[in-house]
Motif scaffolding. Structure first.
Motif, PDB file in Angstrom:
ATOM      1  N   ALA A  78      -5.181  -2.666  -7.425  1.00  0.00           N
ATOM      2  CA  ALA A  78      -5.777  -2.068  -7.513  1.00  0.00           C
ATOM      3  C   ALA A  78      -7.242  -2.055  -7.117  1.00  0.00           C
ATOM      4  O   ALA A  78      -8.134  -2.169  -6.520  1.00  0.00           O
ATOM      5  N   GLU A  79      -7.790  -2.211  -8.608  1.00  0.00           N
ATOM      6  CA  GLU A  79      -9.294  -2.018  -8.698  1.00  0.00           C
ATOM      7  C   GLU A  79      -9.754  -3.747  -8.542  1.00  0.00           C
ATOM      8  O   GLU A  79     -11.121  -3.463  -9.013  1.00  0.00           O
ATOM      9  N   GLY A  90      -7.095   0.983  -3.242  1.00  0.00           N
ATOM     10  CA  GLY A  90      -8.341  -0.199  -3.914  1.00  0.00           C
ATOM     11  C   GLY A  90      -8.474  -1.092  -2.529  1.00  0.00           C
ATOM     12  O   GLY A  90      -8.995  -1.552  -0.920  1.00  0.00           O
ATOM     13  N   ASP A 109      -4.378   4.942  -5.162  1.00  0.00           N
ATOM     14  CA  ASP A 109      -5.295   4.084  -4.658  1.00  0.00           C
ATOM     15  C   ASP A 109      -5.573   3.139  -4.126  1.00  0.00           C
ATOM     16  O   ASP A 109      -5.444   2.007  -5.573  1.00  0.00           O
ATOM     17  N   GLU A 113       0.544   4.021  -2.846  1.00  0.00           N
ATOM     18  CA  GLU A 113       0.528   5.337  -2.563  1.00  0.00           C
ATOM     19  C   GLU A 113       1.047   6.415  -2.887  1.00  0.00           C
ATOM     20  O   GLU A 113       1.223   7.259  -3.045  1.00  0.00           O
ATOM     21  N   HIS A 171       1.086  -1.206   0.245  1.00  0.00           N
ATOM     22  CA  HIS A 171       0.087   0.302  -0.186  1.00  0.00           C
ATOM     23  C   HIS A 171       0.617   0.962  -0.048  1.00  0.00           C
ATOM     24  O   HIS A 171       0.252   2.163  -0.356  1.00  0.00           O
ATOM     25  N   ARG A 209      -2.300  -0.557 -10.756  1.00  0.00           N
ATOM     26  CA  ARG A 209      -4.024  -0.260 -11.124  1.00  0.00           C
ATOM     27  C   ARG A 209      -4.571  -1.371 -11.316  1.00  0.00           C
ATOM     28  O   ARG A 209      -5.876  -0.597 -10.298  1.00  0.00           O
TER      29      ARG A 209
END
Length: 186
Positions: free
Chosen positions: A115-116, A64, A62, A57, A53, A112
């Motif tokens: 995270a999604e 997520g 994010d 960041e 994380h 990404r």
């Protein structure tokens, strides 16, 4: 003329008594091995004080649904560069298949996607890599430095990091306690 056998897609294990203490008991995924050299991503040690994380960041992503997991010590070269070793069910434009073990991605796209919740089913992150010039890895293997184990995806993705070295030896049918840290010559 003999055919050259390359070792990409295998787990590279440091032999006991490894001549470079940075690689003592190391486990690396050999991602590239050809006439131009070799590239491995370490998966046998955790980078202390760094979490997934935190990296997301820092990159403005994010976190997520991504788990906040440990990040591996990938190797001494470019220690700030991130790599994702993952299952082959996801692929981006920069993804390299490390057949038959896994795939390798190093883009923001894979971060990404993770995270999604749209990324690869199985993955881990490493920072840095190990690199070898043409013929260097083969020379180190002849000097009792490395052993190229068969690919074992279950060890890469399902075995605790601190157990991967010994588990890979056992999967090869070798008791690591019986390995010598010295080599002989005739």
């Amino acid at each position: 003329m003999t055919e050259k056998h390359y070792l990409a897609g295998r787990l590279l294990l440091a032999m006991p008594g490894m001549f470079d203490p940075r690689f003592d008991h190391s486990v690396s995924v050999l991602c590239v091995h050809d006439e131009n050299g070799a590239l491995g991503i370490g998966v046998g040690r955790v980078r202390e004080g760094v979490r997934f994380h935190e990296i997301l960041e820092e990159l403005g992503i994010d976190p997520g649904v991504a788990p906040d997991c440990e990040v591996h010590e990938g190797g001494p070269v470019e220690p700030g560069r991130g790599f994702i070793l993952h299952s082959t069910d996801w692929g981006g434009s920069d993804t390299i298949e490390v057949h038959p073990l896994c795939a390798l991605s190093a883009s923001m796209d894979v971060l990404r996607a993770i995270a999604e919740g749209k990324g690869p089913r199985r993955w881990l992150m490493s920072l840095g890599y190990a690199g070898w010039a043409p013929g260097q890895l083969e020379g180190e293997m002849r000097q009792h430095g490395w052993y190229a184990a068969d690919p074992h995806p279950e060890i890469l993705f399902d075995t605790a990091v601190e157990n991967r070295w010994a588990a890979t030896w056992r999967a090869e049918g070798i008791d690591p306690a019986l390995l010598s840290s010295q080599t002989g010559s005739a």
